[in-house]
Design a protein around this motif. Structure first.
Motif, short mmCIF file in Angstrom:
data_model
loop_
_atom_site.label_atom_id
_atom_site.label_comp_id
_atom_site.label_asym_id
_atom_site.label_seq_id
_atom_site.Cartn_x
_atom_site.Cartn_y
_atom_site.Cartn_z
N HIS A 1 12.52 4.08 3.55
CA HIS A 1 12.32 4.21 4.99
C HIS A 1 11.25 3.27 5.52
O HIS A 1 11.22 2.97 6.72
CB HIS A 1 11.94 5.66 5.34
N ARG A 2 10.35 2.77 4.64
CA ARG A 2 9.29 1.88 5.11
C ARG A 2 9.33 0.48 4.50
O ARG A 2 8.61 -0.41 4.94
CB ARG A 2 7.91 2.51 4.85
N THR A 3 10.14 0.28 3.47
CA THR A 3 10.31 -1.04 2.87
C THR A 3 11.70 -1.54 3.22
O THR A 3 12.70 -1.01 2.75
CB THR A 3 10.12 -0.98 1.34
N HIS B 1 8.40 -5.54 5.42
CA HIS B 1 9.66 -6.28 5.42
C HIS B 1 9.66 -7.31 4.30
O HIS B 1 8.78 -8.19 4.27
CB HIS B 1 9.87 -6.98 6.77
N SER C 1 3.33 -4.41 11.36
CA SER C 1 4.12 -4.35 10.13
C SER C 1 3.78 -5.54 9.25
O SER C 1 3.23 -6.54 9.70
CB SER C 1 5.62 -4.30 10.42
N THR D 1 5.37 -0.38 8.20
CA THR D 1 6.61 -0.91 7.65
C THR D 1 6.33 -2.22 6.93
O THR D 1 5.50 -3.02 7.35
CB THR D 1 7.62 -1.15 8.79
#
Length: 292
Positions: free
Chosen positions: A54-56, A37, A7, A35
């Protein structure tokens, strides 16, 4: 063997919002399987909520920073603690990167600042070789590298080895979560203090030099989850003429081998609105090439 989960991690703040928006958009285009963050102070979190999906993922800085630190009211660039002198924001940002292993469970963490944007597809193979992950390790020792190396040696308890100085500072740097957690323990064992406090007491410091020295000199590449990489993943702007739209477009388009992203530092005084057309043109060009 199961492939480790990868990620991305980006500490950011309100003045970099438009640049961060550009980075997030580029991630959605070229790293949609991973992902991302974003670490943001509580006072800025509302400004970034539109990027969350959903991914950030948004993480508040205060979830990572030890409770002994509090932000100086009215001055976001300093944090206070009874265990250290006032801590400047750029030191705290480095502590946030090192501390993200507390929050993010993924094995491989790719650190990327918000003044970068991807222009080529990111895949695990981009950073992986024979089951290990590339850690930037180059000959460059200019600037503050000598004093940062000295600080790292002190924190790691390896003074007096006459270490060769190496460059580990870049704009897309790959770390391994377990090594980060082990690094925390190493610093605490040497300092006899919480690792965040030990770092906060340093006048100057580099998180990338600390991690690189730890892998090289304490763990050793052979015993680590890294191999030494001399291939920068990000194209740097320092020797290029970005004074015109044409110059920006040329810089973004003419990548060096191995580059998958471009960095145009916010310190150059070029706004996100000025650089966006060049990135959008390059994204369109890449899309057309894929379609052929």
């Amino acid at each position: 063997m199961t492939n480790p989960k990868i990620s991305f991690v980006t500490p950011t703040f309100r003045p970099d919002l438009e640049r961060c928006e550009l980075l997030v958009e580029s991630m959605e285009r070229f790293a949609a399987d991973y992902t991302h963050h974003l670490i943001v102070d509580h006072t800025d979190i509302q400004a970034f909520r539109h990027l969350r999906n959903h991914r950030t993922i948004l993480i508040e800085s205060e979830e990572i920073i030890d409770s002994c630190f509090t932000r100086l009211p009215g001055r976001k660039s300093y944090w206070l603690s009874h265990k250290a002198l006032p801590v400047r924001g750029w030191i705290m940002q480095q502590i946030l990167k090192l501390g993200v292993a507390r929050i993010v469970p993924d094995s491989v963490l790719v650190m990327i600042d918000s003044d970068n944007a991807l222009v080529r597809k990111f895949e695990a193979e981009t950073i992986q070789r024979d089951g290990k992950f590339g850690l930037l390790d180059v000959d460059y020792v200019g600037g503050d590298v000598p004093i940062w190396t000295e600080a790292a040696e002190s924190l790691l308890g390896i003074q007096g080895r006459k270490l060769g100085m190496r460059g580990h500072v870049g704009d897309m740097i790959v770390w391994h979560r377990q090594h980060l957690l082990d690094l925390h323990q190493r610093v605490e064992a040497i300092a006899g203090l919480p690792w965040q406090v030990a770092i906060a007491r340093k006048r100057t410091f580099s998180e990338y030099i600390l991690y690189g020295a730890y892998i090289r000199e304490v763990v050793g590449y052979d015993s680590s989850r890294h191999f030494a990489s001399t291939s920068p993943l990000v194209r740097q702007p320092w020797d290029h003429d970005l004074s015109s739209a044409k110059g920006i477009h040329k810089f973004v388009h003419e990548l060096d081998p191995g580059n998958i992203a471009v960095m145009i530092s916010s310190k150059l005084g070029i706004s996100a609105a000025e650089i966006r057309p060049a990135f959008e043109a390059e994204w369109q060009s890449v899309s057309l090439q894929r379609a052929i």
